[in-house]
Design an enzyme around this catalytic site. Structure first.
Site, PDB file in Angstrom:
ATOM      1  N   TYR A   1       0.810  -1.210   0.000  1.00 11.79           N
ATOM      2  CA  TYR A   1       0.000   0.000   0.000  1.00 11.79           C
ATOM      3  C   TYR A   1       0.852   1.273   0.000  1.00 11.79           C
ATOM      4  CZ  TYR A   1      -3.669  -3.297   1.444  1.00 11.79           C
ATOM      5  OH  TYR A   1      -4.528  -4.367   1.537  1.00 11.79           O
TER       6      TYR A   1
ATOM      7  N   LEU B   1     -18.013  -4.871   0.350  1.00  9.51           N
ATOM      8  CA  LEU B   1     -19.129  -4.176  -0.299  1.00  9.51           C
ATOM      9  C   LEU B   1     -19.009  -4.225  -1.817  1.00  9.51           C
ATOM     10  CD1 LEU B   1     -19.220  -1.024   2.023  1.00  9.51           C
ATOM     11  CD2 LEU B   1     -20.515  -3.155   2.262  1.00  9.51           C
TER      12      LEU B   1
ATOM     13  N   LYS C   1     -13.230  -0.042   3.834  1.00  9.93           N
ATOM     14  CA  LYS C   1     -12.383   1.110   3.520  1.00  9.93           C
ATOM     15  C   LYS C   1     -13.259   2.316   3.225  1.00  9.93           C
ATOM     16  CE  LYS C   1      -9.869   3.368  -0.041  1.00  9.93           C
ATOM     17  NZ  LYS C   1      -9.650   3.443  -1.498  1.00  9.93           N
ATOM     18  N   SER C   2     -12.904   3.429   3.818  1.00 12.14           N
ATOM     19  CA  SER C   2     -13.531   4.699   3.479  1.00 12.14           C
ATOM     20  C   SER C   2     -12.593   5.810   3.926  1.00 12.14           C
ATOM     21  CB  SER C   2     -14.887   4.861   4.167  1.00 12.14           C
ATOM     22  OG  SER C   2     -15.447   6.129   3.839  1.00 12.14           O
TER      23      SER C   2
ATOM     24  N   ARG D   1     -18.774   7.925   7.249  1.00  9.31           N
ATOM     25  CA  ARG D   1     -19.046   6.570   6.745  1.00  9.31           C
ATOM     26  C   ARG D   1     -18.326   5.527   7.592  1.00  9.31           C
ATOM     27  NH1 ARG D   1     -18.356   7.646   0.275  1.00  9.31           N
ATOM     28  NH2 ARG D   1     -20.048   9.174   0.072  1.00  9.31           N
TER      29      ARG D   1
ATOM     30  N   ASN E   1     -20.503   2.628   9.295  1.00  8.48           N
ATOM     31  CA  ASN E   1     -20.249   1.216   8.993  1.00  8.48           C
ATOM     32  C   ASN E   1     -20.020   0.391  10.253  1.00  8.48           C
ATOM     33  OD1 ASN E   1     -20.466   1.693   6.250  1.00  8.48           O
ATOM     34  ND2 ASN E   1     -18.260   1.845   5.922  1.00  8.48           N
TER      35      ASN E   1
END
Length: 272
Positions: free
Chosen positions: A49, A189, A229-230, A235, A239
């Site tokens: 990453y 998602l 992930k956000s 959010r 979540n």
């Protein structure tokens, strides 16, 4: 707040974590601190990453290191070997700077190279030395898992795989249950593609919640874990707010009918 799942090494895994895949370096600290503030206790990172230094800085500044499970992964390309895995682990250890890692995984089996069992032996050594508490894998298929167990006698604590209502991975989940491996979903998602699905919108309207909350509750009711992930703090909080979301048998049956086998990410056989 979602609870934790028992792992086969005696530790526990937060059922819902947040990940940093494709989070820009300049946003990593902000997103990490927002996730910790929201209540997440699992931070899913990886050498690939490219933001481990910023992740480590955020964790140290949060003052919550002792509460967190920090994960990283061995990418394995261009070189996949026991020695490279140990070297890359040391790089992640240094970049993060948070002490012993809580979780380290093989990112992809790269089965055609025939080296993942030796890489796994390297992770076992790291665990025995106390440099990492829990070891696992990602994107491993049934044959890969059988080889690990048969040749080393050590089953991964978890296998992180793509899973969502289109790709529930029932066969793999059943094998995990037999081997004592926790199923942890990435892309839970469907990379956001499920958020406009009419079937899920109807279930969400029935419960007055979001589609994301429905799908994350579905993952938990299957007995597994997930990494979301956000980059948006609201959010991230939403979540995690699943205490009042409960899917009944009809909901689970409707969602089961969505299975198509469609993937939103790379198939393990295509990552060699």
């Amino acid at each position: 707040m979602p609870g934790t799942l028992a792992l086969n090494d005696g530790s526990r895994l937060p059922a819902l974590g947040f990940g940093l895949y494709k989070v820009p370096i300049e946003q990593t600290a902000e997103v990490t601190l927002a996730g910790i503030d929201a209540g997440y206790r699992l931070v899913d990172g990886a050498r690939f990453y490219g933001n481990e230094r910023e992740l480590g800085e955020a964790i140290r500044s949060s003052g919550r290191r002792d509460d967190l499970m920090v994960a990283s992964k061995f990418w394995g390309d261009p070189v996949q070997s026991r020695e490279q895995a140990i070297a890359d682990f040391a790089d992640s250890e240094r970049e993060l700077g948070v002490g012993p890692l809580d979780l380290y995984m093989i990112h992809w089996p790269r089965s055609s190279r025939g080296a993942f069992v030796d890489v796994w032996r390297g992770l076992i050594e790291l665990q025995q030395e106390g440099r990492v508490r829990t070891i696992g894998v990602a994107n491993f298929e049934p044959d890969d898992l059988h080889r690990l167990v048969d040749e080393t006698g050590v089953a991964p604590a978890l296998n992180q795989v793509e899973s969502h209502p289109w790709l529930p991975q029932h066969e793999l989940r059943a094998l995990h249950a037999r081997l004592g491996i926790v199923t942890q979903a990435w892309s839970p998602l469907g990379r956001g593609r499920l958020l406009d699905d009419p079937t899920l919108l109807a279930v969400a309207a029935k419960h007055s919640v979001t589609v994301a909350q429905v799908v994350l509750r579905w993952h938990l009711q299957l007995g597994g874990a997930a990494v979301v992930k956000s980059t948006h703090p609201e959010r991230l909080r939403q979540n995690l707010d699943l205490d009042d979301v409960a899917l009944d048998d009809d909901d689970m049956a409707v969602i089961a009918g969505m299975e198509s086998g469609e993937r939103t990410g790379t198939h393990p056989r295509d990552r060699q």
